[in-house]
Design a protein around this motif. Structure first.
Motif, PDB file in Angstrom:
ATOM      1  N   GLY A 136       0.816  -1.209   0.000  1.00  0.00           N
ATOM      2  CA  GLY A 136       0.000   0.000   0.000  1.00  0.00           C
ATOM      3  C   GLY A 136       0.849   1.258   0.000  1.00  0.00           C
ATOM      4  O   GLY A 136       0.561   2.220  -0.724  1.00  0.00           O
ATOM      5  N   TYR A 137       1.911   1.258   0.807  1.00  0.00           N
ATOM      6  CA  TYR A 137       2.825   2.403   0.860  1.00  0.00           C
ATOM      7  C   TYR A 137       3.526   2.585  -0.480  1.00  0.00           C
ATOM      8  O   TYR A 137       3.663   3.717  -0.974  1.00  0.00           O
ATOM      9  N   GLY A 138       3.960   1.476  -1.074  1.00  0.00           N
ATOM     10  CA  GLY A 138       4.643   1.550  -2.357  1.00  0.00           C
ATOM     11  C   GLY A 138       3.741   2.101  -3.446  1.00  0.00           C
ATOM     12  O   GLY A 138       4.164   2.924  -4.267  1.00  0.00           O
ATOM     13  N   ILE A 139       2.478   1.662  -3.452  1.00  0.00           N
ATOM     14  CA  ILE A 139       1.521   2.137  -4.454  1.00  0.00           C
ATOM     15  C   ILE A 139       1.271   3.641  -4.296  1.00  0.00           C
ATOM     16  O   ILE A 139       1.288   4.392  -5.271  1.00  0.00           O
ATOM     17  N   LEU A 140       1.059   4.087  -3.051  1.00  0.00           N
ATOM     18  CA  LEU A 140       0.829   5.516  -2.799  1.00  0.00           C
ATOM     19  C   LEU A 140       2.059   6.345  -3.145  1.00  0.00           C
ATOM     20  O   LEU A 140       1.942   7.472  -3.651  1.00  0.00           O
ATOM     21  N   THR A 141       3.243   5.800  -2.873  1.00  0.00           N
ATOM     22  CA  THR A 141       4.489   6.503  -3.212  1.00  0.00           C
ATOM     23  C   THR A 141       4.627   6.683  -4.716  1.00  0.00           C
ATOM     24  O   THR A 141       4.992   7.760  -5.206  1.00  0.00           O
ATOM     25  N   LEU A 142       4.322   5.634  -5.463  1.00  0.00           N
ATOM     26  CA  LEU A 142       4.399   5.707  -6.928  1.00  0.00           C
ATOM     27  C   LEU A 142       3.394   6.707  -7.480  1.00  0.00           C
ATOM     28  O   LEU A 142       3.700   7.461  -8.411  1.00  0.00           O
ATOM     29  N   ILE A 143       2.198   6.725  -6.899  1.00  0.00           N
ATOM     30  CA  ILE A 143       1.173   7.684  -7.336  1.00  0.00           C
ATOM     31  C   ILE A 143       1.632   9.110  -7.059  1.00  0.00           C
ATOM     32  O   ILE A 143       1.464  10.012  -7.901  1.00  0.00           O
ATOM     33  N   ALA A 144       2.248   9.325  -5.882  1.00  0.00           N
ATOM     34  CA  ALA A 144       2.754  10.659  -5.522  1.00  0.00           C
ATOM     35  C   ALA A 144       3.884  11.082  -6.459  1.00  0.00           C
ATOM     36  O   ALA A 144       3.932  12.232  -6.926  1.00  0.00           O
ATOM     37  N   GLU A 145       4.800  10.154  -6.747  1.00  0.00           N
ATOM     38  CA  GLU A 145       5.908  10.455  -7.653  1.00  0.00           C
ATOM     39  C   GLU A 145       5.390  10.762  -9.053  1.00  0.00           C
ATOM     40  O   GLU A 145       5.881  11.676  -9.723  1.00  0.00           O
ATOM     41  N   TYR A 146       4.417   9.991  -9.505  1.00  0.00           N
ATOM     42  CA  TYR A 146       3.862  10.162 -10.848  1.00  0.00           C
ATOM     43  C   TYR A 146       3.171  11.517 -10.993  1.00  0.00           C
ATOM     44  O   TYR A 146       3.231  12.151 -12.058  1.00  0.00           O
ATOM     45  N   SER A 147       2.520  11.969  -9.914  1.00  0.00           N
ATOM     46  CA  SER A 147       1.807  13.248  -9.949  1.00  0.00           C
ATOM     47  C   SER A 147       2.694  14.425  -9.543  1.00  0.00           C
ATOM     48  O   SER A 147       2.229  15.569  -9.502  1.00  0.00           O
ATOM     49  N   GLY A 148       3.962  14.136  -9.209  1.00  0.00           N
ATOM     50  CA  GLY A 148       4.903  15.200  -8.856  1.00  0.00           C
ATOM     51  C   GLY A 148       4.748  15.724  -7.442  1.00  0.00           C
ATOM     52  O   GLY A 148       5.226  16.824  -7.126  1.00  0.00           O
ATOM     53  N   ARG A 149       4.115  14.968  -6.565  1.00  0.00           N
ATOM     54  CA  ARG A 149       3.917  15.400  -5.175  1.00  0.00           C
ATOM     55  C   ARG A 149       5.026  14.867  -4.274  1.00  0.00           C
ATOM     56  O   ARG A 149       5.679  13.882  -4.590  1.00  0.00           O
TER      57      ARG A 149
END
Length: 203
Positions: A136-149
């Motif tokens: 779950g943490y990895g998925i949220l991290t990837l989403i944040a990186e992808y969106s530039g957050r």
């Protein structure tokens, strides 16, 4: 050359084999043999999900390695965010699929069938929590990186989640005599996160 092989063997022993041996010792030392065996099978199913996903995307690092906080898979090199998210989500999805496919076994195995289903369901759900080292943490991290957050808020959430589950497991140990496995995993996680917080000044 001979010294290089010895060094490589010792590195593999200390970094990969000993952590796995440690967690197996904890598991079989504190839980009943049935729970321990079913837990190992559940963990294998989870890692098999990751392995299948990584093989599907053509990764060369599709073999899990032992780590002090559990099994770890190397992050795919030069892979898209979507493929990495798929790889992370595959583990919990395999556990959920195993839980559903195991429903008919309840007729033959009774409480053992329900135990296997429960372990897979809990493994899937627990791996989706936003704690570092979990899917779950990895998925949220990837989403944040992808969106530039920034991923800094996730580090903070991860730390508090690890503390929460550490104390929750202590409560379970005191109340129902179970939760040793959860306590060991999250306690080790909290210790490693404290070192990271001090190093990078997360707060």
């Amino acid at each position: 050359m001979h010294n290089s092989k010895i060094k490589k063997a010792l590195t593999y022993l200390t970094n990969y084999f000993l952590p796995i041996l440690f967690w197996l010792s904890v598991l079989f030392g504190f839980d009943t043999p049935v729970i321990a065996i079913l837990t190992v099978i559940t963990a294998v199913i989870h890692e098999l999900g990751h392995i299948c996903a990584m093989m599907l995307i053509g990764s060369d690092e599709a073999v899990p390695k032992g780590h002090i906080t559990g099994f770890r898979l190397k992050r795919p090199v030069k892979s898209s965010y979507h493929k990495e998210i798929l790889t992370l989500a595959a583990g919990p999805l395999f556990n959920l699929a195993a839980a559903l496919l195991a429903l008919p076994t309840v007729v033959f195995f009774g409480e053992y069938g329900w135990l296997f289903i429960s372990l897979n369901a809990m493994t899937a759900l627990s791996n989706l929590i936003p704690a570092e080292g979990y899917d779950g943490y990895g998925i949220l991290t990837l989403i944040a990186e992808y969106s530039g957050r920034s991923t800094l808020p996730l580090l903070r959430i991860s730390f508090f989640m690890s503390i929460f589950f550490t104390f929750l497991s202590l409560y379970l140990i005191g109340r129902v005599g179970g939760g040793f496995w959860i306590f060991c995993i999250f306690f080790v996680s909290v210790i490693t996160k404290i070192g990271k917080i001090l190093k990078y000044n997360v707060f």
